[in-house]
Write a protein that holds these residues in place. Sequence first.
Motif, short mmCIF file in Angstrom:
data_model
loop_
_atom_site.label_atom_id
_atom_site.label_comp_id
_atom_site.label_asym_id
_atom_site.label_seq_id
_atom_site.Cartn_x
_atom_site.Cartn_y
_atom_site.Cartn_z
N UNK A 144 49.77 41.02 54.82
CA UNK A 144 50.30 40.82 53.48
C UNK A 144 49.19 40.95 52.44
N UNK A 145 48.00 40.46 52.76
CA UNK A 145 46.87 40.54 51.84
C UNK A 145 46.47 41.99 51.56
N UNK A 146 46.42 42.82 52.60
CA UNK A 146 46.10 44.24 52.42
C UNK A 146 47.18 44.92 51.58
N UNK A 147 48.44 44.58 51.83
CA UNK A 147 49.54 45.13 51.06
C UNK A 147 49.41 44.77 49.58
N UNK A 148 49.11 43.50 49.28
CA UNK A 148 48.97 43.08 47.89
C UNK A 148 47.78 43.76 47.22
N UNK A 149 46.65 43.90 47.93
CA UNK A 149 45.50 44.61 47.37
C UNK A 149 45.85 46.04 47.00
N UNK A 150 46.55 46.71 47.90
CA UNK A 150 46.96 48.09 47.64
C UNK A 150 47.93 48.16 46.45
N UNK A 151 48.84 47.21 46.38
CA UNK A 151 49.80 47.16 45.28
C UNK A 151 49.09 46.93 43.94
N UNK A 152 48.07 46.06 43.94
CA UNK A 152 47.31 45.80 42.72
C UNK A 152 46.55 47.05 42.27
N UNK A 153 45.96 47.77 43.24
CA UNK A 153 45.25 49.00 42.90
C UNK A 153 46.20 50.03 42.28
N UNK A 154 47.40 50.13 42.83
CA UNK A 154 48.39 51.08 42.29
C UNK A 154 48.83 50.67 40.89
N UNK A 155 48.97 49.39 40.65
CA UNK A 155 49.43 48.90 39.34
C UNK A 155 48.36 49.14 38.27
N UNK A 156 47.10 49.06 38.64
CA UNK A 156 46.01 49.22 37.68
C UNK A 156 45.81 50.69 37.31
N UNK A 157 46.08 51.59 38.23
CA UNK A 157 45.86 53.03 37.98
C UNK A 157 46.72 53.56 36.90
#
Length: 157
Positions: A144-157
């Motif tokens: 879940x932590x890796x998923x959230x990190x990836x989601x945050x990176x996508x949201x910032x781009x």
Amino acid sequence: MILNRENVANSVVMIQPSLISYSFHSGPEPALLDVASIVADRILLLDSYFTVVIFHGSTIAQWRKAGYHEQPEHQAFTQLLQAPREDADAIIKERFPVPRLVICDQHGSQARFLLAKLNPSATYNSDVPSVPGGDILFTDDVSFEVFLDHLQRLAVQ
């Protein structure tokens, strides 16, 4: 259909299962739905509404198989084994349809009922060391932590 018929507490359990940990050191307490919650000297009770799982850590399972719970000098161990069973019986009595009760041991074949619901924070290919007496999941899913990190990176781009 069942989700619409049930009260809020039972509906939440259908969506987010509950995990309770039993140990010698403390009373029953909530545990994270994570593979890190698996410890050799604990019993876990998973309630996912349609399935109730009592999961014995490897040390607890070995002691149970050795018959320590039948010896009078090990009353604390007997009470530790009985507590999740009593809680599971109370859950089963109040539910319709009646949930399936699964009693399993760590590294046993029935443990899949618990492992399928846990967050895979420690897998065979992760850098996270497992807890001594703990477990790892053999899955290619990300935590879940890796998923959230990836989601945050996508949201910032």
